[in-house]
Scaffold this active site. Structure first.
Site, PDB file in Angstrom:
ATOM      1  N   ASP A 113      67.877  43.040 -32.986  1.00  0.00           N
ATOM      2  CA  ASP A 113      69.173  42.379 -32.869  1.00  0.00           C
ATOM      3  C   ASP A 113      69.910  42.441 -34.198  1.00  0.00           C
ATOM      4  OD1 ASP A 113      69.252  40.765 -30.144  1.00  0.00           O
ATOM      5  OD2 ASP A 113      67.212  40.589 -30.931  1.00  0.00           O
ATOM      6  N   HIS A 133      60.227  40.533 -43.989  1.00  0.00           N
ATOM      7  CA  HIS A 133      59.561  40.363 -42.704  1.00  0.00           C
ATOM      8  C   HIS A 133      58.179  39.764 -42.948  1.00  0.00           C
ATOM      9  CE1 HIS A 133      59.106  40.916 -38.447  1.00  0.00           C
ATOM     10  NE2 HIS A 133      60.191  41.674 -38.361  1.00  0.00           N
ATOM     11  N   HIS A 179      54.006  43.848 -28.800  1.00  0.00           N
ATOM     12  CA  HIS A 179      53.673  45.086 -28.103  1.00  0.00           C
ATOM     13  C   HIS A 179      52.313  45.040 -27.414  1.00  0.00           C
ATOM     14  CE1 HIS A 179      57.235  47.160 -29.544  1.00  0.00           C
ATOM     15  NE2 HIS A 179      57.037  46.518 -30.667  1.00  0.00           N
TER      16      HIS A 179
END
Length: 413
Positions: free
Chosen positions: A357, A104, A17
């Protein structure tokens, strides 16, 4: 670090980002014809929003070449490649201020650096791979023009759905006392061997899953859609073949060609497994059936009758097709609520927002091809530098003829 390669060096930059992502590519041979479209083709295959099987993030991923090229020709100086982030939404990740997302990189990046990006994992995002794909496209252009190298990757499984041709049907589990029975099938089916010898990118791209078997591709689609509707995710595998690689590449003993490939592939986000040639199936086949016997080629050189080695022996390429498979885990970011803990250890429930995804393997195909191209070109430049240095010396006359290369073959000589 963020740099890969020794003579062909790729440094990527950027987070999911920030303003842009991209790469600095050093070691590109001068005089290579190169235009933005050479890079854009692969970036467009990688970009999000291609179908309902991928994240809906709307990024065009248009490449801007900043340096290293004039009048469509490389100068031999570093090439800077920039792609702007246009559809970033850092506010979608406000939950990561409190929660590290399960499986993650939020927690590990914070542990390593003591500070984290707004998106949690920062550089672990798949947006980082844009720089790899751009650099790989340059490497691939050189390999195609100079050596005729072809690199094709395709999706070989999604969840439990496998390409039928991938492996020979597994033999029945031996009954007690029959473990010594060596009557086993080949490690890889004849159908699969024909597939890797002939598959093209055009065939791969006919279906959004990038699986070249239509019936299996439709089953994969249904499986990915099912994961998406359940706000879940699913993993899979990508198989890649490199055709036309010269023999003699690879740097024993720690930088063997397959070791460099494994390094490259396992550096891609979400990867968890790597196998080359006959892989794990090859461990079940006796050496008498697994060995690749040599045969004489039409040009007088040597080839192998079979190719269970996957084009590499002793860590050095032998001129045969190189093929390997990479396992990608189910994406860690899912919208389904998960019981987990906050950074301070307080138990809670996290339902991550953002766009992701449900399965990464269709978009991973050009990333795998890019990293393969980077490895091949880097190893070629290393080997060619060795050959050039040796060519400046007087001919070898003090060694027996059996110790010196007798004829030119399909190699870097």
């Amino acid at each position: 670090m963020s740099t890969f390669g020794k003579l062909f060096r790729v440094t990527t930059y950027g987070e999911s980002h920030c303003a842009s992502v991209g790469a600095i590519v050093d070691g590109v041979p001068p005089g290579l014809p190169l235009v933005p479209q050479d890079v854009q083709t692969q970036l467009s295959r990688r970009r999000p929003g291609q179908s309902n099987l991928t994240t809906p993030r709307d990024e065009k991923d248009l490449v801007h070449i900043q340096s290293g090229i004039e009048h469509g020709v490389t100068l031999g100086t570093p090439i800077a490649l920039l792609v702007k982030n246009e559809d970033q939404r850092p506010h979608d990740y406000s939950e990561t201020d409190l929660y590290p997302r399960p499986s993650h990189a939020d927690y590990t990046y914070l542990e390593k650096y003591g500070v984290k990006a707004s998106s949690g994992g920062g550089r672990s995002s798949a947006r980082e791979t844009i720089g790899r794909v751009a650099a790989g496209a340059i490497a691939e252009k050189y390999l195609k023009l100079a050596y005729g190298v072809e690199i094709v990757a395709f999706v070989s499984s999604v969840g439990k759905i496998h390409l039928p041709a991938h492996v020979a049907p597994p033999s029945l589990a031996p009954l007690e006392g029959e473990e010594d029975n060596d009557d086993v099938q080949d490690a890889l089916s004849e159908e699969f061997r024909k597939l890797i010898a002939t598959i093209t990118r055009e065939e791969v791209d006919k279906h959004p899953t990038r699986c070249p078997h239509p019936e299996t591709a439709e089953r994969m689609t249904k499986r990915i859609i099912r994961a998406k509707e359940a706000q879940d995710s699913i993993g899979g595998t990508v198989t890649c073949v490199i055709r036309g690689v010269p023999s003699g590449l690879g740097e024993p003993v720690f930088d063997k060609f397959e070791a460099e490939l494994a390094h490259a592939m396992l550096s891609i986000p979400a990867t968890k497994a790597f196998e080359i040639g006959s892989g794990f199936r090859g461990t079940e086949v006796p050496g008498s059936r697994h060995n690749d016997a040599f045969v004489r080629r039409a040009d007088g050189g040597l080839a192998t009758k079979t190719n269970w080695s996957g084009g590499i022996q002793g860590g050095i390429t032998n001129g045969e097709d190189i093929y390997f498979r990479i396992g990608f885990k189910s994406p860690a970011t899912i919208s389904q609520a998960q019981e987990t803990a906050q950074y301070d250890g307080t138990a809670g429930s996290l339902a991550a927002r953002g766009r992701h995804d449900p399965c990464v393997v269709p978009r991973a195909v050009p990333i795998v091809e890019a990293m393969a191209a980077i490895v091949v070109l880097d190893q070629l430049l290393i080997q060619n530098s060795r050959k050039t240095a040796a060519s400046l010396l007087p001919p070898i006359t003090t060694l027996p003829p059996t110790m010196v290369m007798p004829t030119k073959r399909k190699s870097t000589n």
